[in-house]
Motif scaffolding. Structure first.
Motif, PDB file in Angstrom:
ATOM      1  N   ARG A 137      -3.592   0.442  -3.296  1.00 26.57           N
ATOM      2  CA  ARG A 137      -3.369  -0.880  -2.701  1.00 26.57           C
ATOM      3  C   ARG A 137      -3.190  -1.917  -3.801  1.00 26.57           C
ATOM      4  N   ARG A 166      -6.439  13.088  -0.568  1.00 23.47           N
ATOM      5  CA  ARG A 166      -5.734  11.941  -0.006  1.00 23.47           C
ATOM      6  C   ARG A 166      -5.995  10.778  -0.941  1.00 23.47           C
ATOM      7  N   SER A 184       0.278   5.639   0.325  1.00 23.50           N
ATOM      8  CA  SER A 184      -0.639   6.749   0.565  1.00 23.50           C
ATOM      9  C   SER A 184       0.022   8.046   0.126  1.00 23.50           C
ATOM     10  N   GLU A 240       0.835  -1.196   0.000  1.00 27.22           N
ATOM     11  CA  GLU A 240       0.000   0.000   0.000  1.00 27.22           C
ATOM     12  C   GLU A 240       0.870   1.247   0.000  1.00 27.22           C
ATOM     13  N   THR A 298      -0.743  12.234   0.271  1.00 27.24           N
ATOM     14  CA  THR A 298      -1.595  13.287   0.809  1.00 27.24           C
ATOM     15  C   THR A 298      -1.119  14.633   0.281  1.00 27.24           C
ATOM     16  N   ALA A 338      -5.153   6.614  -1.527  1.00 31.48           N
ATOM     17  CA  ALA A 338      -4.638   5.333  -1.048  1.00 31.48           C
ATOM     18  C   ALA A 338      -4.589   4.396  -2.244  1.00 31.48           C
ATOM     19  N   ARG A 354      -8.816   3.287   3.783  1.00 33.88           N
ATOM     20  CA  ARG A 354      -7.723   2.302   3.751  1.00 33.88           C
ATOM     21  C   ARG A 354      -8.226   0.926   4.185  1.00 33.88           C
ATOM     22  N   PHE A 394     -10.063   8.880   5.903  1.00 33.36           N
ATOM     23  CA  PHE A 394      -8.944   8.152   5.318  1.00 33.36           C
ATOM     24  C   PHE A 394      -8.753   6.771   5.946  1.00 33.36           C
TER      25      PHE A 394
END
Length: 120
Positions: A83, A79, A72, A70, A74, A81, A105, A101
């Motif tokens: 994966r 934001r 992330s 993963e 920002t 994410a 996730r 957030f």
């Protein structure tokens, strides 16, 4: 549940979600659900982040840090994410800066198993 239904479920259940998509590492979107009033060029954003993700994946492999799971990102407005689903595909959740957030996730991880199975 279909891939599209799973992506819609993620967007519908994360406060501040703007889009959820499945993408290939070359930046080609496989499927996506977007909120019409997002105000962002989500296609460009996701394609550019796919390039970054591919480089992070390569770097992790080079230094033998283990398989990437993963990432992330920002910014002052969003934001994101990302994966990993499998060797070729990953999911992206784009949300507003003040979106939930943590839940986003969590749902990417939880629903990622269903998406990976559906794509196999």
């Amino acid at each position: 549940m279909s891939i599209r239904d799973t992506l819609k479920d993620i967007v519908d259940n994360v406060e501040g979600a703007l889009a959820a998509m499945i993408m290939a590492y070359d930046g080609i979107p496989i499927d996506e659900i977007t909120v019409p009033q997002s105000g962002f060029d989500l296609q460009s954003l996701s394609v550019e982040y796919a390039t970054v993700l591919k480089e992070i994946k390569r770097a992790a492999e080079l230094v033998k840090a283990g398989a990437m799971e993963e990432v992330s990102i920002t910014t002052n407005q969003t934001r994101v994410a990302l994966r990993v689903l499998n060797e070729d595909l990953f999911t992206v959740l784009i949300m507003t800066r003040d979106g939930n957030f943590g839940k986003g996730r969590y749902l990417l991880r939880l629903k990622g198993y269903d998406l990976a199975r559906e794509l196999a």
